[in-house]
Write a protein that holds these residues in place. Structure first.
Motif, mmCIF file in Angstrom:
data_model
loop_
_atom_site.group_PDB
_atom_site.id
_atom_site.type_symbol
_atom_site.label_atom_id
_atom_site.label_comp_id
_atom_site.label_asym_id
_atom_site.label_seq_id
_atom_site.Cartn_x
_atom_site.Cartn_y
_atom_site.Cartn_z
ATOM 1 N N VAL A 298 1.825 10.624 -38.001
ATOM 2 C CA VAL A 298 2.008 9.924 -36.723
ATOM 3 C C VAL A 298 1.446 8.510 -36.798
ATOM 4 O O VAL A 298 2.077 7.540 -36.339
ATOM 5 N N GLN A 299 0.274 8.369 -37.408
ATOM 6 C CA GLN A 299 -0.339 7.048 -37.533
ATOM 7 C C GLN A 299 0.511 6.125 -38.407
ATOM 8 O O GLN A 299 0.648 4.932 -38.124
ATOM 9 N N LYS A 300 1.086 6.664 -39.436
ATOM 10 C CA LYS A 300 1.899 5.864 -40.359
ATOM 11 C C LYS A 300 3.229 5.455 -39.734
ATOM 12 O O LYS A 300 3.697 4.323 -39.914
ATOM 13 N N GLU A 301 3.824 6.354 -38.959
ATOM 14 C CA GLU A 301 5.158 6.104 -38.405
ATOM 15 C C GLU A 301 5.139 5.106 -37.247
ATOM 16 O O GLU A 301 6.151 4.451 -36.967
ATOM 17 N N LEU A 302 4.020 5.016 -36.537
ATOM 18 C CA LEU A 302 3.891 4.059 -35.428
ATOM 19 C C LEU A 302 4.987 4.221 -34.373
ATOM 20 O O LEU A 302 5.521 3.240 -33.851
ATOM 21 N N ILE A 303 5.291 5.464 -34.037
ATOM 22 C CA ILE A 303 6.245 5.672 -32.947
ATOM 23 C C ILE A 303 5.581 5.387 -31.593
ATOM 24 O O ILE A 303 6.253 5.147 -30.600
ATOM 25 N N TYR A 304 4.262 5.451 -31.583
ATOM 26 C CA TYR A 304 3.480 5.061 -30.416
ATOM 27 C C TYR A 304 2.469 4.005 -30.849
ATOM 28 O O TYR A 304 1.937 4.061 -31.963
ATOM 29 N N LEU A 305 2.190 3.078 -29.948
ATOM 30 C CA LEU A 305 1.174 2.064 -30.186
ATOM 31 C C LEU A 305 0.056 2.286 -29.172
ATOM 32 O O LEU A 305 0.163 1.866 -28.010
ATOM 33 N N PRO A 306 -1.017 2.971 -29.559
ATOM 34 C CA PRO A 306 -2.133 3.205 -28.636
ATOM 35 C C PRO A 306 -2.796 1.893 -28.249
ATOM 36 O O PRO A 306 -2.879 0.959 -29.054
ATOM 37 N N LEU A 307 -3.277 1.823 -27.021
ATOM 38 C CA LEU A 307 -3.973 0.624 -26.540
ATOM 39 C C LEU A 307 -5.456 0.899 -26.289
ATOM 40 O O LEU A 307 -6.323 0.263 -26.874
ATOM 41 N N HIS A 308 -5.734 1.873 -25.416
ATOM 42 C CA HIS A 308 -7.132 2.176 -25.129
ATOM 43 C C HIS A 308 -7.268 3.501 -24.391
ATOM 44 O O HIS A 308 -6.286 4.051 -23.866
ATOM 45 N N ASP A 309 -8.506 3.998 -24.359
ATOM 46 C CA ASP A 309 -8.870 5.129 -23.510
ATOM 47 C C ASP A 309 -9.480 4.569 -22.230
ATOM 48 O O ASP A 309 -10.275 3.622 -22.274
ATOM 49 N N GLN A 310 -9.122 5.168 -21.098
ATOM 50 C CA GLN A 310 -9.597 4.665 -19.813
ATOM 51 C C GLN A 310 -11.031 5.093 -19.509
ATOM 52 O O GLN A 310 -11.459 6.178 -19.895
ATOM 53 N N ILE A 311 -11.742 4.250 -18.799
ATOM 54 C CA ILE A 311 -12.987 4.623 -18.139
ATOM 55 C C ILE A 311 -12.681 4.659 -16.646
ATOM 56 O O ILE A 311 -12.223 3.669 -16.082
ATOM 57 N N GLN A 312 -12.889 5.815 -16.049
ATOM 58 C CA GLN A 312 -12.446 6.024 -14.672
ATOM 59 C C GLN A 312 -13.600 5.778 -13.700
ATOM 60 O O GLN A 312 -14.758 6.071 -13.994
ATOM 61 N N THR A 313 -13.263 5.235 -12.541
ATOM 62 C CA THR A 313 -14.256 4.932 -11.505
ATOM 63 C C THR A 313 -13.817 5.529 -10.177
ATOM 64 O O THR A 313 -12.658 5.380 -9.783
ATOM 65 N N TYR A 314 -14.739 6.209 -9.501
ATOM 66 C CA TYR A 314 -14.518 6.697 -8.144
ATOM 67 C C TYR A 314 -15.456 5.937 -7.204
ATOM 68 O O TYR A 314 -16.609 5.663 -7.555
ATOM 69 N N ALA A 315 -14.982 5.639 -6.011
ATOM 70 C CA ALA A 315 -15.834 5.052 -4.980
ATOM 71 C C ALA A 315 -15.700 5.874 -3.708
ATOM 72 O O ALA A 315 -14.610 6.373 -3.386
ATOM 73 N N MET A 316 -16.806 5.996 -2.978
ATOM 74 C CA MET A 316 -16.813 6.875 -1.805
ATOM 75 C C MET A 316 -17.921 6.463 -0.849
ATOM 76 O O MET A 316 -18.844 5.720 -1.219
ATOM 77 N N LYS A 317 -17.833 6.952 0.379
ATOM 78 C CA LYS A 317 -18.943 6.787 1.308
ATOM 79 C C LYS A 317 -20.181 7.458 0.719
ATOM 80 O O LYS A 317 -20.084 8.475 0.047
ATOM 81 N N ARG A 318 -21.330 6.909 1.018
ATOM 82 C CA ARG A 318 -22.533 7.341 0.327
ATOM 83 C C ARG A 318 -22.895 8.797 0.595
ATOM 84 O O ARG A 318 -23.589 9.434 -0.197
ATOM 85 N N LYS A 319 -22.441 9.349 1.706
ATOM 86 C CA LYS A 319 -22.800 10.745 1.987
ATOM 87 C C LYS A 319 -22.065 11.727 1.080
ATOM 88 O O LYS A 319 -22.378 12.914 1.071
ATOM 89 N N PHE A 320 -21.093 11.244 0.305
ATOM 90 C CA PHE A 320 -20.411 12.076 -0.678
ATOM 91 C C PHE A 320 -20.868 11.694 -2.081
ATOM 92 O O PHE A 320 -21.276 10.548 -2.324
ATOM 93 N N ASP A 321 -20.808 12.630 -3.000
ATOM 94 C CA ASP A 321 -21.140 12.345 -4.401
ATOM 95 C C ASP A 321 -20.187 13.142 -5.280
ATOM 96 O O ASP A 321 -20.473 14.262 -5.699
ATOM 97 N N ILE A 322 -19.032 12.555 -5.533
ATOM 98 C CA ILE A 322 -17.959 13.238 -6.264
ATOM 99 C C ILE A 322 -17.968 12.734 -7.703
ATOM 100 O O ILE A 322 -17.674 11.563 -7.958
ATOM 101 N N PRO A 323 -18.332 13.580 -8.670
ATOM 102 C CA PRO A 323 -18.396 13.136 -10.058
ATOM 103 C C PRO A 323 -17.002 12.943 -10.640
ATOM 104 O O PRO A 323 -16.031 13.555 -10.191
ATOM 105 N N VAL A 324 -16.912 12.089 -11.639
ATOM 106 C CA VAL A 324 -15.637 11.868 -12.330
ATOM 107 C C VAL A 324 -15.413 13.010 -13.307
ATOM 108 O O VAL A 324 -16.204 13.217 -14.229
ATOM 109 N N ASN A 325 -14.364 13.765 -13.079
ATOM 110 C CA ASN A 325 -13.961 14.799 -14.021
ATOM 111 C C ASN A 325 -13.119 14.133 -15.112
ATOM 112 O O ASN A 325 -12.261 13.304 -14.798
#
Length: 548
Positions: free
Chosen positions: A499-526
């Motif tokens: 797969v790496q040799k054939e280059l049928i896909y060109l990977p760019l990056h892995d995401q870092i995910q962010t959640y925002a919420m009212k402070r009375k909640f605490d929802i972790p990023v799964n």
């Protein structure tokens, strides 16, 4: 306080210690009166409520609140019993035994039994199901008794439990009553009763549904997990808000309580707001570009007599022209990890050597294009999502700029995920941005969907590249039944090398995910970016900001 929580028998399926159960029970009792409404905003809606129709994140995100599989994977990466209380291989290494939870009710009041598991697995294996690639190793499902099921596979299949975490269980009687024995066919724009209606065993029931606008869910009074899970969110109001600025404004004004898919440029401002809480973690998702290497000519290119992407030198030129480090810094503002493999580090079979990113080299990219017969480059359309991944449209514009420096005139066409997914499923695209998570945490999931020949052996459902390699197909199929872990790992490495040799896909990056919420909640990023709201505990926070 529910005294069942103190029972070792009741705690055992959740692998909790006696003390942990006592503490959990105390928390449940103290928190039971704190039920809340959570107004939850995302960039895009689920495209259907049929749980076996499409295999994508936004669908699973919503459906896990109303339906349940036999097993789920929690934020720590561990498998947790859900509708199954235990699972193990029998004396026959090709047969898994699943013991089912008793006393579980569907939302219509009917009881969950082995018949519903048999029906749901068969439905998810049907030709119209986008989930069937996960179940191709299954040869038969047998009801042993009302609460025991044997799943027979073609040889030893050690990863079968991992493959079941997004296979939701439907009521067989409900599906037959409403004529939805087979999944909806989204590519044919089909609508069925299951498209807008649900009958699951999950913690929330459907109150109302306005696609792309508003979905309201309420706690199911008959939920089997009552007294075991916090269940402090009493009502969920799901609000797809496409415009990033509008999502942020809704949070700041108090119109919504929790936002996924945050625009990167607003994260620092949200961090600084004392009324809000911001959580971040690495997501189990790689963002990549797919290339049509099989069609001749391309549909969306100004080269009309051949397919430039079929030449590996052109693909190498694309690879060298794109500056992933610049995308990380300028577009993602540090909230990504550049990579060269279409699987994040969570995944079994990932190797640092595969993920290592080289430096961009425009001069070499131009030389490769000239060697391939395109000294002046050529024109091509890059199809891009604009409502799904972090800064997706900006990523595509950056890619177009990098390719332009090498002489490839790239036109970016941005569109919603639903349209992009339909185009990929129908192979109506030549060059496209997409993202892929790996819920099984195993490379075989990537190969089954993205690398295997499309439509062969019930695999390749999301392979829009037209790539086909009989030997690689054989190796991919072997992973489902190979019981020798060393031999299996060697095969995984061989496939990745190709797969790496054939280059049928060109990977760019892995995401870092962010959640925002009212402070009375605490929802972790799964890592899967799928919150399980039944598990959330309201934080103990007596600050003035939290009280507002």
């Amino acid at each position: 306080m529910n005294q069942r929580l103190l029972s070792p028998r009741f705690c055992a399926p959740f692998r909790a210690s006696a003390m942990a159960c006592v503490l959990l029970a105390a928390l449940m009792g103290a928190a039971s009166a704190q039920a809340e409404t959570l107004r939850w905003a995302r960039s895009t809606d689920a495209s259907t409520l049929d749980p076996h129709a499409l295999n994508n994140g936004p669908n699973h995100n919503l459906l896990h609140q109303v339906y349940e599989p036999l097993i789920i994977r929690t934020a720590d990466g561990k498998l947790q019993p859900t509708l199954a209380t235990s699972w193990a291989l029998t004396s026959d290494p090709s047969v898994w035994e699943f013991r089912l939870r008793k006393g579980v009710k569907f939302h219509d009041g009917s009881l969950f039994t082995a018949d519903d598991v048999l029906f749901s697995l068969q439905r998810a294996r049907s030709p119209s199901s986008d989930m069937r690639s996960l179940l191709v190793s299954i040869t038969d499902v047998v009801k042993v008794d009302p609460f025991t099921v044997h799943i027979k596979t073609s040889g030893t299949t050690p990863l079968l439990p991992d493959n079941l975490i997004n296979i939701q269980i439907l009521s067989a009687a409900w599906a037959k009553k409403h004529g939805v024995e087979t999944p909806q066919k989204p590519t044919a724009k089909e609508e069925t009763y299951a498209t807008r209606n649900v009958n699951g065993t999950g913690p929330y029931t459907l109150v109302s549904r306005e696609p792309d606008a508003r979905t309201v869910l309420k706690q199911f009074p008959g939920y089997w997990g009552r007294g075991l899970f916090p269940l402090q969110i009493d009502e969920l109001i799901y609000l797809p808000i496409k415009a990033p600025a509008t999502r942020v404004a809704a949070l700041l004004s108090g119109e919504v309580d929790f936002v996924q898919d945050l625009p990167i440029q607003d994260i620092a401002r949200l961090h600084a707001d004392p009324k809000l809480r911001v959580n971040q973690a690495a997501e189990n998702r790689t963002i990549f570009l797919g290339l049509n290497v099989g069609a001749a000519p391309l549909t969306y290119s100004d080269v009309k007599d051949r397919n430039p992407l079929a030449d590996v030198r052109v693909r190498q030129a694309f690879q060298l022209a794109i500056d992933r480090s610049a995308i990380q810094k300028a577009v993602m503002r540090g909230l990504s990890v550049p990579t060269n493999i279409i699987a994040p580090p969570f995944v079994h079979g990932y190797e640092k050597a595969f993920g290592a990113v080289g430096k961009a080299d425009v001069a070499q990219a131009k030389k490769l294009l000239a060697d391939a017969g395109y000294p002046n480059g050529f024109g091509i359309t890059l199809h891009c999502t604009n409502d799904r991944y972090l800064n997706d449209e900006a990523i595509c514009q950056a890619v177009a700029g990098f390719l332009g420096r090498a002489g490839v005139k790239t036109t970016v066409v941005s569109r919603p995920l639903a349209i992009q997914t339909a185009a990929i499923n129908s192979q109506d695209t030549d060059f496209y941005l997409y993202g892929w998570g790996v819920p099984t945490y195993d490379s075989a999931y990537v190969f089954d969907y993205l690398v295997h020949t499309r439509g062969k052996n019930a695999r390749g459902a999301t392979n829009a590249t037209r790539y086909s390699n009989d030997e690689i197909d054989r190796q991919i199929v072997s992973l489902a039944s190979e019981g020798d872990s060393k031999k299996r790992d060697a095969t995984i490495k061989t496939i990745w090398t190709t797969v790496q040799k054939e280059l049928i896909y060109l990977p760019l990056h892995d995401q870092i995910q962010t959640y925002a919420m009212k402070r009375k909640f605490d929802i972790p990023v799964n890592p899967s970016n799928t919150p399980y709201f039944k598990l959330f505990q309201l934080p103990v926070d007596t600050s003035v900001a939290a009280a507002k």
